[in-house]
Design a protein around this motif. Structure first.
Motif, PDB file in Angstrom:
ATOM      1  N   TYR A  46      48.968  33.460 -28.739  1.00 27.93           N
ATOM      2  CA  TYR A  46      49.643  32.249 -29.212  1.00 27.93           C
ATOM      3  C   TYR A  46      50.897  32.656 -29.979  1.00 27.93           C
TER       4      TYR A  46
ATOM      5  N   SER B  83      46.324  23.274 -30.331  1.00 27.95           N
ATOM      6  CA  SER B  83      45.203  23.442 -31.265  1.00 27.95           C
ATOM      7  C   SER B  83      43.865  23.205 -30.573  1.00 27.95           C
TER       8      SER B  83
ATOM      9  N   LYS C 279      51.741  17.328 -28.799  1.00 29.45           N
ATOM     10  CA  LYS C 279      51.938  18.622 -28.119  1.00 29.45           C
ATOM     11  C   LYS C 279      51.229  19.759 -28.879  1.00 29.45           C
ATOM     12  N   THR C 280      51.501  19.837 -30.187  1.00 30.79           N
ATOM     13  CA  THR C 280      50.870  20.911 -30.969  1.00 30.79           C
ATOM     14  C   THR C 280      49.359  20.701 -31.041  1.00 30.79           C
TER      15      THR C 280
ATOM     16  N   PRO D 115      53.686  31.045 -32.240  1.00 30.85           N
ATOM     17  CA  PRO D 115      54.163  29.837 -32.913  1.00 30.85           C
ATOM     18  C   PRO D 115      55.688  29.811 -32.973  1.00 30.85           C
ATOM     19  N   GLU D 116      56.215  28.691 -33.450  1.00 26.43           N
ATOM     20  CA  GLU D 116      57.677  28.544 -33.485  1.00 26.43           C
ATOM     21  C   GLU D 116      58.316  29.670 -34.296  1.00 26.43           C
TER      22      GLU D 116
ATOM     23  N   ASP E 128      54.798  27.606 -28.864  1.00 28.16           N
ATOM     24  CA  ASP E 128      55.226  26.370 -29.510  1.00 28.16           C
ATOM     25  C   ASP E 128      56.725  26.464 -29.784  1.00 28.16           C
TER      26      ASP E 128
END
Ligand code: ATP
Length: 242
Positions: free
Chosen positions: A85, A52, A47-48, A87-88, A163
Motif C-alpha cells: 500500500y 481501507s 475511494k480511500t 499512501p499519498e 492513494d
C-alpha cells in the motif's frame, strides 16, 4: 481461447462505513492480475474507504471482499501479506538512507533480503544509484514513491494499492511513475490506484471506474472497441461526478 484470470482484488456488493454511516453502498469492483485500475470520484465518494476495506481497516457490513481469495475480515495478516500500500505521502525513516529504509522495512515484513537484491529493487524502481545511500530526508515525493515501489518489487506482492500517487508530481515524474506501473503490470501485479487525475489515469490505466456516493456509476475500458474517450470522460467527470 485464453481464459480471463480470476480477480485478485474482488469486492462484490459491499456495504461499509464508519459508525452507523454507510459510505460504500453496494460497491462492486474487481481488479485482475496484470491489470491497472484507476478509481476516480469526487471528494468523499469513498475511494480511500475502498482501500481501507481491502486492507481490512474497515469491515463490510454486507457483500463480499476477497484479496487473492482471502477475506480480510477473517485473515487480515494473510491479506496484508499480499498487498503493498502506497499512501499519498510515503512515510520513511528520515535519518536512514533509501537502502537502509528498504532493508529495515523488508525485515519488518519478515522478508529480509540481501544487499544486492535491495539495490536491484531500488534500481528497478527507477531510483538513481547515486541516491541509494543518501538519507531520504532530502528526497522529493517522486523519489519517496520509488522507494515504496522498490519495497513492493522486493516483497513480490501480487497487489498494489495507491492513494493519489500523482498528486504533487511534476509531469516528468508523473510520466515516469506511469512507466513504473506499466512494469508492475508486466509482472502480473494487480494495481488499484485512487486518483483525481483523469489524464494520468487515462495514460496508464486499463480500466477507469467512477465512484459516486459509494457506488460504481460507470466503468470504462482502455482498449478494444469500448476504449474510453478522454474528452468525453472529462466532460462527464467534471459535470456529473466531480
Ligand atoms: P477524497 O477524495 O477527499 O480523499 P474519498 O473518496 O477518498 O475522498 P473517503 O476518504 O473514503 O472519500 O471518505 C468517504 C466519507 O467517509 C467522507 O464523508 C468522510 O468524511 C468519511 N470518513 C472517512 N474516514 C472516516 C473515519 N475514519 N471516520 C468517520 N468518517 C470517515
Amino acid at each position: 481461447m485464453a481464459s480471463t484470470p480470476a480477480p485478485l482484488l474482488d469486492i462484490e456488493d459491499a456495504v461499509a462505513g464508519y459508525g452507523d454511516r454507510d459510505v460504500l453502498q453496494g460497491l462492486t469492483l474487481q481488479v485482475s492480475p496484470g491489470e491497472i485500475y484507476a478509481l476516480l470520484g469526487a471528494n468523499g465518494a469513498g475511494k480511500t474507504t475502498t482501500i481501507s476495506l481491502l486492507l481490512g481497516f474497515v469491515r463490510a457490513r454486507a457483500g463480499r471482499v476477497r484479496v487473492g481469495g482471502i477475506d480480510p475480515a477473517a485473515d487480515v495478516t494473510g491479506v496484508r501479506r499480499q498487498i503493498a500500500y502506497i499512501p499519498e505521502n510515503v512515510a520513511l525513516y528520515e535519518h536512514l538512507s533509501a537502502r537502509e529504509n528498504l532493508a529495515y522495512l523488508l525485515d519488518l515484513a519478515g522478508q529480509a533480503a540481501k544487499d544486492s537484491a535491495i539495490r536491484e529493487a531500488l534500481s528497478s524502481a527507477g531510483l538513481d544509484t547515486t541516491a541509494h545511500d543518501r538519507r531520504v530526508a532530502g528526497f522529493s515525493k517522486g523519489m519517496r514513491q520509488k522507494v515504496a515501489i522498490a519495497l513492493a518489487l522486493a516483497r513480490q506482492v501480487p497487489a498494489l494499492l495507491l492513494d493519489e500517487p500523482t498528486s504533487g508530481l511534476d509531469p516528468q515524474a508523473s510520466a515516469e511513475f506511469s512507466r513504473l506501473l506499466g512494469q508492475l503490470r508486466t509482472r502480473g501485479v494487480a494495481v488499484l490506484m485512487v486518483t483525481h487525475d483523469l489524464l494520468g489515469a487515462a495514460d496508464v490505466a486499463d480500466r477507469i471506474g467512477f465512484l459516486l456516493a459509494g457506488r460504481m456509476v460507470e466503468e470504462v475500458a482502455a482498449s478494444g472497441p469500448d476504449r474510453f474517450d478522454v474528452r468525453a470522460l472529462h466532460r462527464h467527470y467534471a459535470g456529473a461526478v466531480a
